[in-house]
Scaffold this active site. Structure first.
Site, short mmCIF file in Angstrom:
data_model
loop_
_atom_site.label_atom_id
_atom_site.label_comp_id
_atom_site.label_asym_id
_atom_site.label_seq_id
_atom_site.Cartn_x
_atom_site.Cartn_y
_atom_site.Cartn_z
N ASP A 12 0.76 -1.24 0.01
CA ASP A 12 -0.04 0.09 0.17
C ASP A 12 1.03 1.38 0.15
OD1 ASP A 12 -2.41 1.32 -0.20
OD2 ASP A 12 -2.57 1.37 2.02
N LYS A 32 0.73 -8.06 -14.35
CA LYS A 32 0.77 -8.46 -12.93
C LYS A 32 1.07 -10.15 -13.07
CE LYS A 32 -0.54 -7.48 -8.68
NZ LYS A 32 0.07 -6.44 -7.71
N ASP A 43 -5.43 -5.34 -9.68
CA ASP A 43 -4.54 -4.29 -9.94
C ASP A 43 -4.68 -3.88 -11.53
OD1 ASP A 43 -3.93 -3.81 -7.45
OD2 ASP A 43 -2.12 -4.89 -7.29
N GLU A 99 3.96 -5.24 -12.57
CA GLU A 99 3.87 -4.92 -11.29
C GLU A 99 3.98 -6.04 -10.50
OE1 GLU A 99 0.48 -2.88 -8.34
OE2 GLU A 99 0.19 -2.98 -10.43
#
Length: 209
Positions: A12, A32, A43, A99
């Protein structure tokens, strides 16, 4: 060709926002590798909603896990074992933004951490840092871990309100390239992402060469 792995100093801290900005800035593809937690959204879906260029392609996750937890725990809850061989970079001739999940030492499977995946994929890291009590330590630990593994750091992004004393120390102590700042926006949408993308495009064209 930029092939970047977005990691953070913890959970976060703004990895998904930075991933969206970089995807927009470069007109890059996005991937991802493992998504843990599917509701209220993923995401990849968030990044897709924030990117408006016509060039980016969004590649499917290697694993989609329902439980919002560490990937190894989310996989175990479904009776799945995450295997290193399942993580293969999507084929693309475009820039690529990948990511991660959590920080570098998040476990994917016994003996296989997020940093092991980064090394396996042979990408350069973009580290996202956010100011909080202890964030200097977490940022330096992240950058030191990358240095020890000889993983190149493409840049460091500070996310949130400026904290000059903290950021100056980190920059001077590590010598890593500092990318444009991202602020905590009251509303985050594609228009805001495009605005940041202009700053990052300028960085890549100048300081990022």
């Amino acid at each position: 060709m930029e092939r970047l792995f977005i990691t953070g100093i913890g959970t976060d801290v703004g990895k998904t926002v930075v991933a969206a900005i970089l995807t927009e800035a470069l007109g890059a593809d996005y991937w991802k590798p493992v998504q843990a937690g599917l509701t209220p959204t993923t995401d990849a879906a968030t990044v897709r909603s924030l990117v408006s260029n016509a060039d980016s392609q969004f590649h499917p996750e290697a694993y989609r896990l329902a439980l919002p937890a560490s990937p190894h725990a989310a996989a175990a809850a479904e009776g799945i074992a995450l295997t290193p061989s399942a993580f293969r970079l999507p084929h693309t001739d475009n820039h690529l933004v990948v990511e991660g999940a959590g920080g570098l030492l998040v476990p994917l499977a016994p003996g296989f951490l997020m940093m092991d995946l980064l090394a396996q994929l042979d990408l350069a890291a973009v580290v996202v840092s956010r100011n909080y009590l202890g964030s200097i330590n977490h940022t330096l630990l992240t950058l030191e871990a990358l240095r020890q593994r000889q993983i190149p750091v493409r840049g460091l992004v500070f996310n949130g309100e400026p904290t000059p004393a903290t950021e100056d120390f980190i920059a001077q102590h590590t010598g890593v390239p500092i990318m444009p700042r991202v602020l905590l926006e009251p509303v985050l949408d594609a228009t805001v992402v495009r605005r940041y993308a202009e700053e990052f495009r300028e960085w890549f064209a100048n300081a990022g060469r």
